[in-house]
Design a protein around this motif. Structure first.
Motif, mmCIF file in Angstrom:
data_model
loop_
_atom_site.group_PDB
_atom_site.id
_atom_site.type_symbol
_atom_site.label_atom_id
_atom_site.label_comp_id
_atom_site.label_asym_id
_atom_site.label_seq_id
_atom_site.Cartn_x
_atom_site.Cartn_y
_atom_site.Cartn_z
ATOM 1 N N HIS A 236 0.804 -1.221 0.000
ATOM 2 C CA HIS A 236 0.000 0.000 0.000
ATOM 3 C C HIS A 236 0.839 1.274 0.000
ATOM 4 C CE1 HIS A 236 -3.720 -2.175 0.371
ATOM 5 N NE2 HIS A 236 -3.263 -2.842 1.402
ATOM 6 N N ILE A 237 2.144 1.164 0.171
ATOM 7 C CA ILE A 237 2.976 2.368 0.097
ATOM 8 C C ILE A 237 3.770 2.404 -1.196
ATOM 9 C CG2 ILE A 237 3.140 2.584 2.604
ATOM 10 C CD1 ILE A 237 5.902 1.337 2.440
ATOM 11 N N GLU A 238 3.517 1.446 -2.112
ATOM 12 C CA GLU A 238 4.268 1.426 -3.359
ATOM 13 C C GLU A 238 3.940 2.610 -4.256
ATOM 14 O OE1 GLU A 238 3.629 -2.294 -5.246
ATOM 15 O OE2 GLU A 238 4.631 -3.472 -3.689
ATOM 16 N N ARG A 239 2.748 3.170 -4.118
ATOM 17 C CA ARG A 239 2.347 4.304 -4.955
ATOM 18 C C ARG A 239 2.665 5.656 -4.309
ATOM 19 N NH1 ARG A 239 -1.128 2.150 -8.853
ATOM 20 N NH2 ARG A 239 -2.161 0.213 -8.257
ATOM 21 N N CYS A 240 3.146 5.666 -3.094
ATOM 22 C CA CYS A 240 3.346 6.924 -2.373
ATOM 23 C C CYS A 240 4.523 7.706 -2.955
ATOM 24 C CB CYS A 240 3.599 6.653 -0.893
ATOM 25 S SG CYS A 240 2.191 5.888 -0.052
ATOM 26 N N ALA A 241 4.368 9.036 -2.943
ATOM 27 C CA ALA A 241 5.440 9.903 -3.419
ATOM 28 C C ALA A 241 6.546 10.043 -2.388
ATOM 29 C CB ALA A 241 4.877 11.285 -3.769
ATOM 30 N N ALA A 242 6.234 9.845 -1.114
ATOM 31 C CA ALA A 242 7.232 9.994 -0.047
ATOM 32 C C ALA A 242 6.901 9.036 1.074
ATOM 33 C CB ALA A 242 7.276 11.432 0.462
ATOM 34 N N ILE A 243 7.905 8.711 1.852
ATOM 35 C CA ILE A 243 7.751 7.841 3.017
ATOM 36 C C ILE A 243 8.194 8.611 4.249
ATOM 37 C CG2 ILE A 243 8.550 5.730 4.143
ATOM 38 C CD1 ILE A 243 8.904 4.497 1.402
ATOM 39 N N VAL A 244 7.345 8.590 5.258
ATOM 40 C CA VAL A 244 7.665 9.241 6.528
ATOM 41 C C VAL A 244 7.923 8.149 7.562
ATOM 42 C CG1 VAL A 244 6.842 10.753 8.368
ATOM 43 C CG2 VAL A 244 6.297 11.279 5.982
ATOM 44 N N GLN A 245 9.131 8.148 8.107
ATOM 45 C CA GLN A 245 9.497 7.194 9.148
ATOM 46 C C GLN A 245 9.067 7.775 10.490
ATOM 47 O OE1 GLN A 245 10.960 4.340 8.426
ATOM 48 N NE2 GLN A 245 12.381 4.559 6.719
ATOM 49 N N VAL A 246 8.081 7.142 11.114
ATOM 50 C CA VAL A 246 7.608 7.582 12.431
ATOM 51 C C VAL A 246 8.330 6.750 13.484
ATOM 52 C CG1 VAL A 246 5.605 7.917 13.918
ATOM 53 C CG2 VAL A 246 5.378 8.169 11.434
ATOM 54 N N LEU A 247 9.214 7.410 14.270
ATOM 55 C CA LEU A 247 10.041 6.718 15.247
ATOM 56 C C LEU A 247 9.584 7.060 16.654
ATOM 57 C CD1 LEU A 247 13.539 7.335 13.594
ATOM 58 C CD2 LEU A 247 11.967 5.423 13.250
ATOM 59 N N ASP A 248 9.495 6.037 17.474
ATOM 60 C CA ASP A 248 9.010 6.182 18.852
ATOM 61 C C ASP A 248 10.179 6.549 19.762
ATOM 62 O OD1 ASP A 248 7.758 6.054 21.252
ATOM 63 O OD2 ASP A 248 6.972 4.016 21.016
ATOM 64 N N CYS A 249 10.074 7.725 20.355
ATOM 65 C CA CYS A 249 11.129 8.178 21.254
ATOM 66 C C CYS A 249 10.801 7.918 22.728
ATOM 67 C CB CYS A 249 11.384 9.679 21.076
ATOM 68 S SG CYS A 249 12.092 10.100 19.473
ATOM 69 N N ALA A 250 9.696 7.241 22.993
ATOM 70 C CA ALA A 250 9.310 6.991 24.389
ATOM 71 C C ALA A 250 8.977 5.525 24.611
ATOM 72 C CB ALA A 250 8.122 7.870 24.772
ATOM 73 N N THR A 251 9.614 4.645 23.863
ATOM 74 C CA THR A 251 9.340 3.223 24.037
ATOM 75 C C THR A 251 10.014 2.692 25.288
ATOM 76 O OG1 THR A 251 9.534 1.046 23.012
ATOM 77 C CG2 THR A 251 11.317 2.601 22.595
ATOM 78 N N PHE A 252 9.362 1.686 25.906
ATOM 79 C CA PHE A 252 9.923 1.070 27.098
ATOM 80 C C PHE A 252 10.574 -0.273 26.786
ATOM 81 C CE2 PHE A 252 6.506 3.803 28.674
ATOM 82 C CZ PHE A 252 7.186 4.543 29.630
ATOM 83 N N GLU A 253 10.577 -0.663 25.508
ATOM 84 C CA GLU A 253 11.161 -1.948 25.154
ATOM 85 C C GLU A 253 12.688 -1.834 25.208
ATOM 86 O OE1 GLU A 253 9.713 -3.646 21.561
ATOM 87 O OE2 GLU A 253 7.664 -2.933 21.899
ATOM 88 N N PRO A 254 13.351 -2.798 25.793
ATOM 89 C CA PRO A 254 14.828 -2.740 25.892
ATOM 90 C C PRO A 254 15.475 -2.945 24.523
ATOM 91 C CG PRO A 254 14.000 -4.850 26.713
ATOM 92 C CD PRO A 254 12.792 -3.991 26.477
ATOM 93 N N GLY A 255 16.586 -2.290 24.322
ATOM 94 C CA GLY A 255 17.339 -2.457 23.091
ATOM 95 C C GLY A 255 16.817 -1.656 21.925
ATOM 96 N N ARG A 256 15.818 -0.796 22.157
ATOM 97 C CA ARG A 256 15.261 -0.011 21.067
ATOM 98 C C ARG A 256 15.593 1.463 21.248
ATOM 99 N NH1 ARG A 256 9.111 -0.676 19.906
ATOM 100 N NH2 ARG A 256 9.719 1.141 18.652
ATOM 101 N N ASP A 257 15.905 2.124 20.151
ATOM 102 C CA ASP A 257 16.117 3.565 20.111
ATOM 103 C C ASP A 257 15.788 4.023 18.699
ATOM 104 O OD1 ASP A 257 18.767 3.853 18.448
ATOM 105 O OD2 ASP A 257 19.127 2.232 19.897
ATOM 106 N N PRO A 258 15.610 5.314 18.429
ATOM 107 C CA PRO A 258 15.192 5.773 17.092
ATOM 108 C C PRO A 258 16.122 5.336 15.972
ATOM 109 C CG PRO A 258 14.891 7.513 18.698
ATOM 110 C CD PRO A 258 15.605 6.409 19.406
ATOM 111 N N VAL A 259 17.432 5.367 16.207
ATOM 112 C CA VAL A 259 18.370 5.005 15.138
ATOM 113 C C VAL A 259 18.262 3.524 14.811
ATOM 114 C CG1 VAL A 259 20.786 4.947 14.462
ATOM 115 C CG2 VAL A 259 19.914 6.885 15.793
#
Length: 496
Positions: A236-259
């Protein structure tokens, strides 16, 4: 089992209607024993057509009913009455539906734009009646052509949402919240993963630019291999002109960060393929949370060093949403400026191509000669093999386009088997230059019934000849008797 409300992939079995048979009829009227042929043509079968309806967003109707068949054409009748054409079936599909042949995998159509349509199963042609087959040589054909069967095809319908911007990210990253914050869409939002089960669309207005945004169910590592829900909805994103990466900066899962999240998502997009040329924007979400704001400040320089345009946003407080929406609008405007101007709808007339020397092929297959071609195979399907006259007409047609000459040129001999068609071919014994024609006691392509005398006329003339012969005999006898009387009278005078 409950039927889902959103279906983006279905299999459809479509069948066109069969064409009606032509009619073999002779006009009957008092004192006109040969009034001429008056059989009408059969009607064409209806076709199955897919047409884009901008108001639809799902293929659920085909999930409920996956077999569709158009109406058959009606047979012709006497008195030059043609059969009615079968009605077409027009099936509404959402904008962005891709049609693929399920057997060969060939893409048949990519339906975008309201009103776009394609025929996926054509109806069969109606057969000609004997009135249409009449000519100066064959004045009263005693046969008609059969209607052709409609085309049957199994296709796969795959919906790819038509949106300008696609939002991707981990579950619970805030994609649905972002759509709700910048548009009037109200997707389901909750505090647990995989809340979004179907793509959500929202219409965004930024200045004088209006565009659509779609969020895709959350991606996780291994989504391109079938884990989670993202694999099913990446299309469903194959036709999109742009992709926006929405990154969670408040996750509580270990080992996760925006990068790290960004690297995982990019790896899944690369595994899906076809999205490398889309411009990227990065939205660091949940900066309203204290730890989230600090993490965003740490990650932002590293992401910008990669050449990415980064926005710190909060779907709760509205921070950074305006800047992000205008940045998306700028990409959409740039994309639209590169597209060709829309072509106004117009009527296109496509005449049938004129067949040339390549309208059929002849090849040797073991003990058979096989003839393939659109015309010969269609003519075979239209022939009633229970009617010798119809078989003779078929032979005339095949000989007229040079099949007999081609077989002789390739070395075919009388008695060789000749198959016309593929798996359902009709096999003939090759008999060149033989009068197997449409009329007994006549050459192929001619009709002697109008040159022959009718039996009643023959009988009447025979009676007339017999009558006149009898009259002639009576006159002869009467004359002979009269001559005898004259002789006897003369003798008496001599005796006296």
């Amino acid at each position: 089992m409950a039927i889902p409300t959103f279906v983006d992939r279905v299999t459809l079995h479509a069948s066109g209607g069969n064409g009606g048979h032509g009619c073999a009829s002779v006009h009957r009227e008092k004192f006109k024993p040969l009034g001429g042929p008056d059989g009408g043509n059969g009607g064409h079968g209806g076709s199955v057509i897919l047409k884009v309806d901008g108001g639809l967003t799902t293929l659920v109707d085909f999930h409920r009913q996956s077999h569709r068949r158009a109406e058959n054409g009606q047979p012709g009748k006497g008195g030059h009455a043609n059969g009615a054409n079968g009605d077409d079936i027009v099936l509404a599909v959402p904008d962005g539906t891709v049609v693929t042949d399920a057997d060969t995998g060939e893409q048949l159509a990519d339906l975008t734009g309201d009103g776009t349509e394609v025929v996926i199963a054509a109806g069969g042609r109606g057969g000609l009646g004997n009135a249409a087959l009449a000519s100066s040589a064959r004045k009263a054909p005693g046969f008609a052509l059969l209607g052709e069967e409609g085309e049957s095809r199994t296709v796969t319908l795959e919906l790819k949402v038509v949106a300008d911007v696609g939002l991707v990210g981990f579950p619970s990253a805030g994609k649905s919240s972002l759509v709700a914050a910048i548009s009037r869409a109200r997707p389901k939002i909750a505090d647990y993963p995989f809340t979004t089960l179907v793509p959500n669309l929202g219409v965004v207005v930024a200045g004088d630019t209006t565009y659509t945004v779609a969020d895709v169910p959350g991606l996780i590592e291994g989504a391109s291999e079938g884990r989670g829900l993202g694999h099913d909805f990446l299309r469903h994103i194959e036709r999109c002109a742009a992709i926006v990466q929405v990154l969670d900066c408040a996750t509580f899962e270990p080992g996760r960060d925006p990068v790290t999240d960004l690297d995982v998502i990019e790896a899944e997009l690369a595994a899906h393929g076809g999205l490398e040329d889309r411009p990227r924007l990065v939205a660091l979400n949940k900066v309203d949370v204290p730890d989230g704001h600090e993490l965003a400040e740490i990650a932002k320089p590293e992401l910008e060093a990669r050449g990415l345009q980064v926005f710190e946003i909060s779907t709760k407080s509205g921070v950074g949403l305006q800047a992000l929406s205008f940045a998306m609008a700028a990409i959409v405007r740039e994309r639209r400026a590169t597209l060709p101007p829309p072509v106004p709808p117009r009527i296109v007339i496509r005449p049938e191509p004129v067949a040339g020397a390549d309208e059929f092929t002849v090849g040797r297959e073991n003990e058979l000669w096989r003839v393939r071609g659109v015309k010969p195979e269609r003519w075979v399907r239209q022939t009633d093999f229970g009617n010798p006259e119809a078989v003779g007409y078929l032979a005339d047609r095949l000989n007229r386009i040079g099949i007999e000459d081609k077989l002789l040129e390739l070395g075919a001999r009388a008695g060789d088997g000749v198959a016309i068609g593929g798996a359902d071919a009709v096999v003939f014994d090759f008999a060149p230059q033989i009068d197997i024609g449409a009329e007994i006691l006549s050459r192929r392509g001619e009709d002697q019934r109008f040159a022959e005398e009718r039996p009643a006329a023959v009988r009447r003339r025979a009676k007339d000849r017999a009558y006149h012969a009898a009259r002639a005999d009576d006159a002869y006898e009467a004359g002979a008797a009269h001559d005898g009387e004259d002789v006897e009278g003369g003798d008496r005078s001599d005796d006296e």
